[in-house]
Design a protein around this motif. Structure first.
Motif, PDB file in Angstrom:
ATOM      1  N   VAL A  55      10.407 100.474  96.372  1.00 12.67           N
ATOM      2  CA  VAL A  55      11.792 100.187  96.003  1.00 12.67           C
ATOM      3  C   VAL A  55      12.697 101.216  96.660  1.00 12.67           C
ATOM      4  CG1 VAL A  55      13.426  99.978  94.091  1.00 12.67           C
ATOM      5  CG2 VAL A  55      11.034  99.410  93.734  1.00 12.67           C
ATOM      6  N   SER A  56      13.841 100.752  97.133  1.00 11.92           N
ATOM      7  CA  SER A  56      14.753 101.693  97.759  1.00 11.92           C
ATOM      8  C   SER A  56      16.182 101.355  97.363  1.00 11.92           C
ATOM      9  CB  SER A  56      14.481 101.622  99.255  1.00 11.92           C
ATOM     10  OG  SER A  56      15.627 101.779  99.988  1.00 11.92           O
ATOM     11  N   LYS A  57      16.910 102.378  96.941  1.00 14.48           N
ATOM     12  CA  LYS A  57      18.293 102.166  96.511  1.00 14.48           C
ATOM     13  C   LYS A  57      19.241 102.915  97.436  1.00 14.48           C
ATOM     14  CE  LYS A  57      17.376 101.376  91.624  1.00 14.48           C
ATOM     15  NZ  LYS A  57      18.040 100.084  91.393  1.00 14.48           N
ATOM     16  N   VAL A  58      20.139 102.158  98.053  1.00 15.40           N
ATOM     17  CA  VAL A  58      21.102 102.743  98.975  1.00 15.40           C
ATOM     18  C   VAL A  58      22.483 102.612  98.349  1.00 15.40           C
ATOM     19  CG1 VAL A  58      22.239 102.375 101.204  1.00 15.40           C
ATOM     20  CG2 VAL A  58      19.743 102.338 101.050  1.00 15.40           C
ATOM     21  N   LYS A  59      23.234 103.697  98.353  1.00 16.20           N
ATOM     22  CA  LYS A  59      24.523 103.684  97.671  1.00 16.20           C
ATOM     23  C   LYS A  59      25.460 104.607  98.417  1.00 16.20           C
ATOM     24  CE  LYS A  59      26.372 104.961  93.191  1.00 16.20           C
ATOM     25  NZ  LYS A  59      26.123 105.684  91.946  1.00 16.20           N
ATOM     26  N   THR A  77      27.572 109.597 101.036  1.00 19.53           N
ATOM     27  CA  THR A  77      26.612 109.074 100.066  1.00 19.53           C
ATOM     28  C   THR A  77      27.196 109.005  98.648  1.00 19.53           C
ATOM     29  OG1 THR A  77      24.959 110.178 101.405  1.00 19.53           O
ATOM     30  CG2 THR A  77      24.212 109.238  99.369  1.00 19.53           C
ATOM     31  N   GLU A  78      27.795 110.089  98.204  1.00 16.93           N
ATOM     32  CA  GLU A  78      28.314 110.121  96.826  1.00 16.93           C
ATOM     33  C   GLU A  78      29.760 109.643  96.827  1.00 16.93           C
ATOM     34  OE1 GLU A  78      26.932 110.951  93.867  1.00 16.93           O
ATOM     35  OE2 GLU A  78      24.942 111.439  94.676  1.00 16.93           O
ATOM     36  N   TYR A 344      26.678 101.185 104.755  1.00 17.51           N
ATOM     37  CA  TYR A 344      27.820 102.089 104.930  1.00 17.51           C
ATOM     38  C   TYR A 344      27.559 103.142 106.000  1.00 17.51           C
ATOM     39  CZ  TYR A 344      25.218 105.693 102.412  1.00 17.51           C
ATOM     40  OH  TYR A 344      24.274 106.625 102.061  1.00 17.51           O
TER      41      TYR A 344
ATOM     42  N   PHE B  46      22.562 111.717 102.407  1.00 16.05           N
ATOM     43  CA  PHE B  46      21.515 112.415 101.672  1.00 16.05           C
ATOM     44  C   PHE B  46      20.622 111.372 101.011  1.00 16.05           C
ATOM     45  CE2 PHE B  46      20.172 114.101  97.490  1.00 16.05           C
ATOM     46  CZ  PHE B  46      19.374 115.145  97.931  1.00 16.05           C
ATOM     47  N   TYR B  62      12.955 105.156  96.727  1.00 15.50           N
ATOM     48  CA  TYR B  62      13.936 105.937  97.490  1.00 15.50           C
ATOM     49  C   TYR B  62      15.294 105.787  96.825  1.00 15.50           C
ATOM     50  CZ  TYR B  62      17.219 107.026 101.285  1.00 15.50           C
ATOM     51  OH  TYR B  62      18.248 107.535 102.041  1.00 15.50           O
ATOM     52  N   THR B  63      16.024 106.861  96.736  1.00 16.80           N
ATOM     53  CA  THR B  63      17.356 106.779  96.140  1.00 16.80           C
ATOM     54  C   THR B  63      18.318 107.738  96.833  1.00 16.80           C
ATOM     55  OG1 THR B  63      18.636 107.189  94.117  1.00 16.80           O
ATOM     56  CG2 THR B  63      16.557 108.341  94.305  1.00 16.80           C
ATOM     57  N   GLU B  64      19.603 107.381  96.793  1.00 17.51           N
ATOM     58  CA  GLU B  64      20.598 108.258  97.417  1.00 17.51           C
ATOM     59  C   GLU B  64      21.461 108.941  96.363  1.00 17.51           C
ATOM     60  OE1 GLU B  64      22.388 105.758 100.421  1.00 17.51           O
ATOM     61  OE2 GLU B  64      20.670 106.064 101.742  1.00 17.51           O
ATOM     62  N   THR B  65      21.037 108.802  95.133  1.00 19.45           N
ATOM     63  CA  THR B  65      21.751 109.509  94.079  1.00 19.45           C
ATOM     64  C   THR B  65      20.749 110.191  93.146  1.00 19.45           C
ATOM     65  OG1 THR B  65      23.108 109.256  92.126  1.00 19.45           O
ATOM     66  CG2 THR B  65      21.984 107.306  92.851  1.00 19.45           C
ATOM     67  N   LEU B  66      21.110 111.369  92.653  1.00 21.64           N
ATOM     68  CA  LEU B  66      20.213 112.107  91.772  1.00 21.64           C
ATOM     69  C   LEU B  66      20.680 112.045  90.321  1.00 21.64           C
ATOM     70  CD1 LEU B  66      19.382 115.329  93.839  1.00 21.64           C
ATOM     71  CD2 LEU B  66      18.143 113.182  93.712  1.00 21.64           C
ATOM     72  N   ASP B  67      21.612 111.106  89.976  1.00 26.86           N
ATOM     73  CA  ASP B  67      22.051 111.100  88.589  1.00 26.86           C
ATOM     74  C   ASP B  67      20.933 110.599  87.683  1.00 26.86           C
ATOM     75  OD1 ASP B  67      24.124 108.395  89.343  1.00 26.86           O
ATOM     76  OD2 ASP B  67      22.525 108.280  87.847  1.00 26.86           O
TER      77      ASP B  67
END
Lengths: 471, 443
Positions: A55-59, A77-78, A344, B46, B62-67
């Motif tokens: 699973v991969s989450k891109v944000k 990213t944030e 993005y 990141f 995989y994630t781009e946030t650490l919340d």
């Protein structure tokens, strides 16, 4: 629409206006924010056993400002409102003018949904695993020569939100799902692989009526048949390109050269050719982002423009390029709802959606019967093109010889090369059996799902590469 | 959440071992078009890949946030997913404690130079390339970029590693036109010192790559002796490098699995994978699993010495990891890939090799490698352009022909090897190669 802006992305109109005004404070003519949340899941089965489940989450978000012909872009990213505001401030320092553009009030366009995914994920993965198992087992049991079957199911669910200084305020919800399978056959000496895929911009409901066993069986059949095929002897000959993924010829030979990315810079052989003859009279081609739930369809593009059906070639005459907001101004050409990006992390630009030749008046049988000697390219592989020169290539995965109007023996190792300027002019027969293939197109703004499609066509003469023969 | 907290939470949820692979990538890209800045793109990305072990199976998220909420969600999904896996190969997380070769950090100096200096560089490249000839009608691509990649690997077994490298690059695409023909010539440079970017070479190569191809005709189909320009030989080696991969062997996607110790190429071919190669732009003390990298000969005088392995494939084939466990991108699973793979140089100059050919072809460019090759059988068919060779001299430019062959046959038919390897390379390098015969399809 199903995506709620504030909930998902934490932005309201007041914050949006503040970010855009900050971006335009130094003289920018256009400012835009693109935000996205993406979840990708992939299941891979190897020889009938599940080998990976990832699973991969891109944000993240991209913010851009355009002034004259310059685009400055920033991907972060944030995407908190504070970070976006800071990014807008930083980016604005690229220009040193005074604010000259007024924000237009945000208007969310009412878009008729052409993509509306439903069953994206259930309580468990049992339906997904069953699909992979059925595909794998059917392929493995086809022949003892099948030594490996790799089946993949990938889901990419994406929620996007775009707002811009021209009043754009638009969301989209997409789910690109694809089942693909690769089969390796071996006789102990040689090895050969074959593959196929089936994809839609839809939930699991896309598999209603789909037969995974037939799907797996057919790929295994191709692999085994090609394992025992002779190498083709290269040269120039008539080529019959079958329907479905055969449409990669239109994609590579022509439509990459119609994307504004190339045309606006004068880097395409199709520059200045609108209204002129670029293909034989029987050729009609479209790029249609509105096909219901189709693999390459989108409700709105990544600039928030609703997708549409663009007629590219009508009776051999070039009618339209594929154009995004920035290049529309430069080219003095209408926006075509074609601006796309992988995520993005890429700058958005003009790309294809579902691109295909329309049906002609011949039948498949007539085309074969009227071909004395040539190549029948039943399944095409990938290809590439240099839009500046128009020179392209693509691989043929499954092919047969045509001799005296009949399809005879299988041949392997064929590659087709040519020039976009003349190949479309050499199309002399088009059948009535339009079908689609499911590709992933890699270009300037990353990889995007695209349909390549066509009915069976004949090109009167092409260079076919191959190492067979005995000179 | 911090990396340590994520690892602790993963263990709490029942995983036997947890590993974090965190990537930070920063880049700035500037593009010029007709003297004006066309695009300036800033990226700051990141991402964290978390993998977890349960009963010898590995799950990846995989994630781009650490919340906290997002991490909790992906960790739970990881645990669910790993329970579904029923493939039998055992997977591992490396315990650390190994000794690593000392590799000096490679750091580019772009932060010492202003944006206006970078725009000035692009303007100079564009103007100089265009000035070479009236036949250069446009500079289609004129681009500068700087990149920084940082990787951190931390796991529950005590591994805690970091590596970072940065570089800058510039490239130019020159369009030459004459009569009805358009040609694109590309050249670029990758460097770590801004002032050392090889401007003259970029201008010279981009312009001549385009101009020399003007007037190209078609070649008659047949079998010809062929000289492969080093870039072309490099592209071929790179495209076929997966044949040496332990992961490909595990997936039955290479025919080399049972050929260790056997002769697979000519006596004159030696292929080395060297993570510490003197001038290479990337040098890795450890792979993406934290296993120490090491220099190894993959093919020695034509004899296959062994596959490139990670921990999983090494265990499967009952050997040890060669430190080639790398990921395809930040969110990819660990697979096997070479570090700096190259064909050992010979003694001939390019000109000596061309002058040895009476009637043949010098191939300077190939395209379509992603589709036109079969890594399993070794067969390839690629769109090509280059020059005819007549009586030992370069003759007419030729284009739009297909070069066909088989990688193993080709490596058994190398008659001469050049002494001209590009030393400052990334991933793969080959010198110029002269091949006895290849099938050419044209008119």
């Amino acid at each position: 629409m199903s995506v709620k802006h504030v909930e998902v992305f934490g932005i309201n109109e007041k914050v949006a206006k503040e970010i855009l005004s900050t971006a335009l404070a130094t003289g920018g003519e256009f400012a835009e924010v693109y935000m996205e949340n993406q979840t990708s899941e992939s299941l891979q089965m190897r020889s009938g056993k599940l080998a990976s489940a990832n699973v991969s989450k891109v944000k993240g978000a991209a913010l851009r400002i355009i002034k004259d012909d310059t685009e400055v872009n920033c991907s972060i990213t944030e995407y908190t409102p504070e970070n976006l505001l800071q990014a807008a401030k930083n980016l604005a320092t690229s220009f040193d003018g005074r604010c000259s553009t007024e924000l237009k009030p945000f208007v969310e366009k009412d878009v008729e949904l052409v993509v509306n995914p439903q069953k994206i994920r259930g309580n468990d993965n049992s339906q997904e695993l069953q699909l992979l198992t059925d595909t794998s087992v059917a392929a493995m049991s086809y022949s003892e020569e099948v030594v490996q079957v790799i089946a993949n199911l990938t889901k990419q669910e994406k929620k996007i939100f775009v707002f811009a200084s021209d009043g754009t305020w638009q969301t989209d919800h997409r789910c690109n799902m694809r089942l693909s399978c690769q089969v390796v056959a071996s006789d102990g000496q040689d090895m050969q692989s074959a593959n196929n895929s089936f994809g839609r911009n839809q939930g699991m409901e896309m598999f209603e009526g789909f037969d995974p066993k037939q799907f797996g069986h057919d790929i295994a059949k191709d692999a085994v048949e090609m394992l025992h095929a002779d190498q083709i002897q290269g040269g120039e000959m008539p080529v019959v390109i079958h329907n479905g993924f055969g449409g990669v010829i239109l994609h590579e030979a022509c439509v990459h050269g119609l994307e504004a990315t190339s045309v606006a810079k004068g880097m395409s052989v199709f520059c200045g050719k609108l209204g002129t003859k670029v293909a034989s009279d029987i050729v009609n081609a479209v790029d249609d982002g509105t096909n219901l739930n189709a693999w390459g369809s989108i409700n709105v593009d990544d600039e928030g423009t609703p997708s549409q059906c663009n007629v590219l070639i009508e009776n051999g005459i070039l009618k339209s390029y594929l154009v995004d907001k920035k290049n529309a101004k430069k080219m003095n050409h209408p926006i075509t709802g074609s601006s796309r990006r992988e995520s993005y992390k890429y700058q958005t630009t003009s790309r294809m959606t579902n691109t295909y030749f329309l049906n002609g008046h011949s039948t498949f049988d007539e085309i074969i019967k009227n071909t004395k000697k040539g190549l029948f390219a039943k399944k095409m592989g990938g290809g590439s093109v240099n839009p500046a020169t128009g020179e392209f290539n693509f691989a043929v995965d499954v092919a047969y010889l045509i001799e005296d109007g009949k399809i005879t023996k299988p041949v392997k190792g064929a590659t087709l090369v040519g020039s976009g300027k003349d190949v479309l002019l050499k199309i002399d027969m088009i059948a009535d059996n339009l079908a689609c293939g499911y590709g992933v197109c890699g270009s300037a703004s990353g990889s995007v799902p695209t349909i390549v499609g066509q009915p069976t066509i004949r090109v009167s003469s092409m260079t076919v590469g191959g190492k067979g023969g005995n000179e | 959440m911090t990396f340590k907290q994520i690892i602790a939470r993963g263990l709490e949820l029942g995983l036997e071992a947890v590993e974090i692979y965190a990537t930070t990538s920063e880049s700035n890209t500037l593009k010029l078009d007709e003297g004006k800045l066309e695009s300036y793109n800033i990226q700051n990305i990141f991402g964290v890949s978390i993998r977890g072990l349960l009963n010898g199976k590995m799950g990846y998220v995989y994630t781009e946030t650490l919340d906290e909420e997002a991490i909790e969600q992906v960790l739970k999904q990881l645990v669910e997913n790993v329970k579904l896996i029923n493939a039998t190969e055992e997977e591992f997380i490396f315990a650390g404690g190994a000794t690593y070769q000392d590799v000096p950090a490679i750091k580019a100096d772009y932060k010492n130079h202003s944006t206006s200096e970078k725009i000035a560089l692009l303007k100079e490249l564009e103007t100089s390339t265009k000035a070479v000839s009236d036949k250069i009608v446009k500079i289609g691509y004129c681009q500068y970029s700087e990149n920084l990649e940082k990787v951190e690997i931390i796991n529950s077994k005590g591994l805690d590693l970091m590596r970072e490298f940065s570089y800058m690059s510039a490239f130019v695409g020159a369009v030459a036109a004459e009569n009805d023909q358009t040609v694109l010539g590309i050249s670029g440079d990758i460097n770590t010192e801004f002032d050392k970017i090889e401007k003259e070479r970029i201008v010279q190569e981009a312009s001549s790559n385009a101009l020399d191809q003007l007037g190209a005709t078609f070649v008659k189909s047949g079998k010809y002796p062929v000289v492969l320009k080093r870039d072309v030989a490099t592209d071929l080696l790179s495209a076929f490098s997966s044949v040496f991969s332990g992961d490909a062997a595990l997936r039955k996607m290479t025919s080399l699995t049972d050929k260790v110790g056997q002769k697979i190429m000519g006596d004159n071919i030696t292929i080395v994978d060297d993570p510490f190669y003197q001038d290479a732009l990337v040098k890795s003390p450890f792979d993406d699993e934290g296993v120490p990298c090491l220099t190894k000969t993959v093919v020695e005088k034509g004899v296959f010495k062994g596959l490139l392995h990670n921990l999983k494939t090494a265990n499967y084939f009952k050997t040890t990891s060669t430190g080639n466990g790398f990921r395809m991108g930040a969110n990819g699973a660990v697979t096997t890939m070479p570090t700096n793979l190259y064909i050992k140089e010979g003694t001939f100059t390019k000109d000596e090799m061309i002058s040895s050919v009476e009637d043949g072809i010098y191939i300077t460019e190939i395209s379509g490698l992603h589709a036109g090759l079969n890594p399993i059988s070794g067969d390839f068919n690629v769109q090509s352009s280059g020059f005819l060779i007549k009586n030992g001299k370069l003759d007419q430019p030729i284009t739009l022909f297909v070069t066909s062959g088989n990688f193993y046959e080709l490596m058994n038919n190398v008659e001469m090897i050049g002494n001209d390897i590009e030393k400052r390379f990334i991933n793969t390098a080959s010198p110029t190669l002269k091949i006895k015969s290849l099938a050419i399809s044209g008119k």
